[in-house]
Design an enzyme around this catalytic site. Sequence first.
Site, mmCIF file in Angstrom:
data_model
loop_
_atom_site.group_PDB
_atom_site.id
_atom_site.type_symbol
_atom_site.label_atom_id
_atom_site.label_comp_id
_atom_site.label_asym_id
_atom_site.label_seq_id
_atom_site.Cartn_x
_atom_site.Cartn_y
_atom_site.Cartn_z
ATOM 1 N N HIS A 31 17.085 -29.968 -54.186
ATOM 2 C CA HIS A 31 17.854 -28.995 -53.419
ATOM 3 C C HIS A 31 16.978 -27.978 -52.703
ATOM 4 O O HIS A 31 17.463 -26.934 -52.272
ATOM 5 C CB HIS A 31 18.873 -28.294 -54.323
ATOM 6 C CG HIS A 31 19.879 -29.234 -54.912
ATOM 7 N ND1 HIS A 31 20.451 -29.047 -56.157
ATOM 8 C CD2 HIS A 31 20.411 -30.389 -54.423
ATOM 9 C CE1 HIS A 31 21.284 -30.057 -56.402
ATOM 10 N NE2 HIS A 31 21.270 -30.870 -55.371
ATOM 11 N N THR B 216 17.840 -21.100 -67.070
ATOM 12 C CA THR B 216 18.643 -20.017 -67.653
ATOM 13 C C THR B 216 17.879 -19.294 -68.763
ATOM 14 O O THR B 216 18.081 -18.097 -68.985
ATOM 15 C CB THR B 216 19.981 -20.539 -68.209
ATOM 16 O OG1 THR B 216 19.737 -21.626 -69.096
ATOM 17 C CG2 THR B 216 20.892 -20.993 -67.090
ATOM 18 N N CYS C 215 12.214 -14.264 -37.086
ATOM 19 C CA CYS C 215 10.820 -14.682 -36.919
ATOM 20 C C CYS C 215 10.042 -13.616 -36.148
ATOM 21 O O CYS C 215 10.497 -13.124 -35.113
ATOM 22 C CB CYS C 215 10.767 -16.011 -36.175
ATOM 23 S SG CYS C 215 9.101 -16.637 -35.859
ATOM 24 N N ILE D 155 15.990 -24.449 -57.545
ATOM 25 C CA ILE D 155 15.353 -24.021 -56.302
ATOM 26 C C ILE D 155 14.427 -22.829 -56.515
ATOM 27 O O ILE D 155 14.024 -22.175 -55.562
ATOM 28 C CB ILE D 155 16.426 -23.656 -55.244
ATOM 29 C CG1 ILE D 155 17.348 -22.536 -55.771
ATOM 30 C CG2 ILE D 155 17.250 -24.884 -54.863
ATOM 31 C CD1 ILE D 155 18.374 -22.049 -54.750
#
Length: 245
Positions: A121, A28, A154, A105
């Site tokens: 995570h 943060t 993709c 993450i």
Amino acid sequence: MNEKIAQLQKIIDESSNIVFFGGAGVSTESGIPDFRSVDGLYNQQWKYPPETIISHSFYMHDPVEFYRFYRAKLLPTGFEPNAAHYKLAELEAAGKLKAVVTQNIDGLHQKAGSKVVYELHGSTLRNYCTGCGQFYDDKFIAESENAPDKLPHCTKCGALVKPDVVLYEEGLNDDVIRGAVNAIAAADTLIIGGTSLIVYPAASFVDYFHGKNLVLLNKSATSKDDYADLVIHEPIGQVLSQIKV
């Protein structure tokens, strides 16, 4: 405050196997919003609750809305590591810190120079084709907003590309769990920072610590405060920036 900083400095000086366990509060200070604070994502208006959107079932049911939210709120575009990230990397380079276990993450620990990072995570910086496994970076996901159907496909097989992020309803990676638990269990000092310790199963990993010093660095109280040897309720970057390595 000065007395507590001195105490933390002494703990670090006398430790040789430190592990850091961190959460959203670490990032943060880099400007990345967390999920549960007053200004966090859970308190912002969106078409659906964030915890619903970033679930596996929602990803399968409505990928367009999932990626609209994901690109807007979870891609860490333009953010840089802060004092906490850099100090942890410095402690690792000095041989003091053996591992970072993070619930974040955003990849900022690695960007700051940390080498041993267990990302419980996953990471927004890694994305894989659900068909052939081809790797794609976060820029590819960001640019998929310009695709006709707003989805990242993709370029090799056309299948959907999925972030290597653990969504709600998905299990954690076994290898990451094993590495994190082993590191915590072997530590002589565990520093917990920037996390409310309410996200499970990740928060339960700190129970594997049986070392000498448990340190809590978090702006608000946590369930482990009463068990800690040192508790500092201040911004983690502000605290760690005063530590000398």
